[in-house]
Design an enzyme around this catalytic site. Structure first.
Site, mmCIF file in Angstrom:
data_model
loop_
_atom_site.group_PDB
_atom_site.id
_atom_site.type_symbol
_atom_site.label_atom_id
_atom_site.label_comp_id
_atom_site.label_asym_id
_atom_site.label_seq_id
_atom_site.Cartn_x
_atom_site.Cartn_y
_atom_site.Cartn_z
ATOM 1 N N ASN A 8 -54.912 -48.289 28.638
ATOM 2 C CA ASN A 8 -53.480 -48.401 28.378
ATOM 3 C C ASN A 8 -52.688 -47.589 29.405
ATOM 4 O OD1 ASN A 8 -54.592 -46.168 26.929
ATOM 5 N ND2 ASN A 8 -52.831 -46.063 25.569
ATOM 6 N N CYS A 17 -51.093 -52.387 27.038
ATOM 7 C CA CYS A 17 -52.284 -52.069 26.247
ATOM 8 C C CYS A 17 -53.532 -52.208 27.124
ATOM 9 C CB CYS A 17 -52.415 -53.023 25.069
ATOM 10 S SG CYS A 17 -51.299 -52.684 23.693
ATOM 11 N N CYS A 72 -53.787 -54.895 18.846
ATOM 12 C CA CYS A 72 -52.476 -55.205 18.264
ATOM 13 C C CYS A 72 -52.269 -56.725 18.259
ATOM 14 C CB CYS A 72 -51.371 -54.500 19.053
ATOM 15 S SG CYS A 72 -50.990 -55.275 20.636
ATOM 16 N N GLU A 103 -56.284 -53.746 26.436
ATOM 17 C CA GLU A 103 -56.819 -55.118 26.410
ATOM 18 C C GLU A 103 -56.093 -55.988 27.430
ATOM 19 O OE1 GLU A 103 -55.813 -53.241 23.935
ATOM 20 O OE2 GLU A 103 -56.851 -53.671 22.064
ATOM 21 N N GLU A 116 -48.866 -46.306 29.735
ATOM 22 C CA GLU A 116 -47.565 -46.184 29.071
ATOM 23 C C GLU A 116 -46.444 -45.991 30.079
ATOM 24 O OE1 GLU A 116 -48.107 -43.179 26.022
ATOM 25 O OE2 GLU A 116 -49.303 -44.579 24.823
ATOM 26 N N CYS A 145 -51.946 -58.394 21.672
ATOM 27 C CA CYS A 145 -53.218 -58.480 22.387
ATOM 28 C C CYS A 145 -54.113 -59.545 21.787
ATOM 29 C CB CYS A 145 -53.927 -57.127 22.407
ATOM 30 S SG CYS A 145 -53.137 -55.993 23.577
HETATM 31 N N1 THU Z 1 -52.849 -49.553 22.426
HETATM 32 C C1 THU Z 1 -53.767 -50.255 23.157
HETATM 33 O O1 THU Z 1 -53.900 -50.048 24.375
HETATM 34 N N2 THU Z 1 -54.521 -51.163 22.515
HETATM 35 C C2 THU Z 1 -54.507 -51.384 21.184
HETATM 36 O O2 THU Z 1 -55.256 -52.215 20.691
HETATM 37 C C3 THU Z 1 -53.608 -50.627 20.321
HETATM 38 C C4 THU Z 1 -52.634 -49.746 21.010
HETATM 39 C C5 THU Z 1 -52.051 -48.533 23.109
HETATM 40 C C6 THU Z 1 -50.591 -48.806 23.246
HETATM 41 C C7 THU Z 1 -50.040 -47.408 23.357
HETATM 42 O O3 THU Z 1 -50.160 -46.978 24.722
HETATM 43 C C8 THU Z 1 -50.972 -46.574 22.521
HETATM 44 O O4 THU Z 1 -52.160 -47.333 22.374
HETATM 45 C C9 THU Z 1 -50.421 -46.239 21.136
HETATM 46 O O5 THU Z 1 -49.957 -47.360 20.501
#
Ligand code: THU
Length: 135
Positions: free
Chosen positions: A44, A55, A90, A57, A46, A93
């Site tokens: 991920n 994310c 999520c 994925e 941000e 994704c």
């Molecule tokens: N996140 C992912 O990378 N994948 C997921 O399946 C769930 C959430 C990340 C997004 C954000 O950077 C952090 O996790 C918290 O939500």
């Protein structure tokens, strides 16, 4: 050469170390085995403008597509704060996975006890939206 589930988890754990998650402190790593046997990874990423973060994925899918990969055979996902927690993809994704999944695509998850669960991508997003490509 076949890539085992545990090897895929190792790749996901390793790339999780590179996650850029200073806002949530929740780091996620994903590793895809594609139908040609190649592995693609993503973490991920941000952003100060929260909604535009990526994310893990989605990053791994971007890596696969950039290298010409077409279909996800298996995808291992690990995430959590300080330690690994049960981290399920999520909704967005799930739609992205479904775009590159087939009926055999498996999503591998690991919970805080280290227990592995396997899920068919199709089951993770019933009635996924589909749009017939127009050429
Ligand atoms: N996140 C992912 O990378 N994948 C997921 O399946 C769930 C959430 C990340 C997004 C954000 O950077 C952090 O996790 C918290 O939500």
């Amino acid at each position: 050469m076949t890539v085992t589930d545990e090897e895929l988890f190792e790749r996901a754990l390793a790339v999780r170390e590179n996650a850029y998650a200073p806002y949530s402190n929740y780091r996620v790593g994903a590793a895809i085995l594609d139908d040609t046997g190649d592995v693609h990874i993503g973490c991920n990423v941000e952003n100060a403008a929260y909604p535009i973060g990526a994310c893990a994925e989605a990053s791994a899918i971007g890596a696969m597509v950039s290298k010409g990969g077409k279909t996800i055979k298996k995808m291992a996902i690990v995430g959590g704060g300080d330690k690994i927690e049960a981290c399920t993809p999520c909704g967005g994704c799930r739609q992205a996975i479904s775009e590159f999944a087939d009926e055999d695509t498996v999503i591998l998850l690991k919970d805080e006890t280290g227990a592995v669960s396997r899920h068919r991508a199709q089951e993770m997003l019933p009635l996924a939206f589909r749009l017939k490509p127009r050429r």
